[in-house]
Design an enzyme around this catalytic site. Sequence first.
Site, short mmCIF file in Angstrom:
data_model
loop_
_atom_site.label_atom_id
_atom_site.label_comp_id
_atom_site.label_asym_id
_atom_site.label_seq_id
_atom_site.Cartn_x
_atom_site.Cartn_y
_atom_site.Cartn_z
N GLU A 37 -7.71 23.61 54.09
CA GLU A 37 -8.77 22.76 54.90
C GLU A 37 -8.08 21.39 54.86
O GLU A 37 -8.31 20.57 55.78
CB GLU A 37 -9.93 22.64 53.94
CG GLU A 37 -10.81 23.96 53.71
CD GLU A 37 -11.22 24.63 55.01
OE1 GLU A 37 -11.23 23.76 56.16
OE2 GLU A 37 -11.17 25.97 55.04
N HIS A 64 -6.63 21.24 58.43
CA HIS A 64 -7.82 20.84 59.32
C HIS A 64 -8.19 19.41 59.50
O HIS A 64 -8.16 18.82 60.46
CB HIS A 64 -9.06 21.67 59.13
CG HIS A 64 -8.92 23.20 59.47
ND1 HIS A 64 -8.41 23.52 60.71
CD2 HIS A 64 -9.21 24.08 58.90
CE1 HIS A 64 -8.41 25.16 60.65
NE2 HIS A 64 -8.87 25.31 59.28
#
Length: 273
Positions: A131, A134
């Site tokens: 994550e 991202h």
Amino acid sequence: MQNNIPVEVYSNLIKSTSNKLDLLYRYLSIRKNVLGLEKLKPYDMAVSLVDDIDYKVTYKEAKDIILKSLAPMGEEYVGIVKKILSSKWIDVYENKNKISGAFSWGTYGTPPYILMNYMDDINSLFTLTHELGHSVHSYYSRNNQPFMYGNYTIFLAEIASTLHENLLIDYIIKTAEDSKFKKYIINYHMTNFYITFFKQTMYAEFEKEAHKLVENGTLIDSKAFSSIYKGLLEKYFGLDFEMDDKVIYEWARIPHFYRGFMYTNMQLVLLPL
């Protein structure tokens, strides 16, 4: 926002992967032999090839490991990761009525927030670095592109997150002193590579073939989709795989197939192939 990806790029992904299926067959053969099986059943693909380990890693430890693993990206990049980790942009732990899973989200002009449910285990470590990939991607995009270009397409979305995971794997393999832990990580990597690369490409080919039916004016129903899926299972899994009477319906439970095209968009795939 239009992805504007040439059809040739999509087709080349499938073609290039199809030319290297011998590597997948080797992995399947190894899996079959390690598990002591004559044939692999669909559920055998979920069985670990190594013993499970009870590896605890706190959130604080995870942050330190991730920062070290990302050192090859340079000081500026690692500095952005440090900023995300120290700026209270991550909702870390489980909480009452909190949604499950993990994702990075935000809008143009906001921080790239992360929601996750950290569990002090190896999966949480990998989820966090994924994550963060991202979020760094979003941070760079929103700070270097005007609003109309600040978002990025699904075609590019998993590059940074997957790179983060690979750098973490490389760091752990090079630094781990426990051989059992190292084997666990190698097995984790092999399993993820099979799922992330080969099986996702199989899904992409399924979508391409399904849309061809529409373009050709062919009747589409569950029987037609299952026929396509069965053919792809035979192609991608080869002789070491034994299908049961249910696996050909796996396509029906893949959520991406109920959205736009998995790697491109609906407008693109309606162009002549």
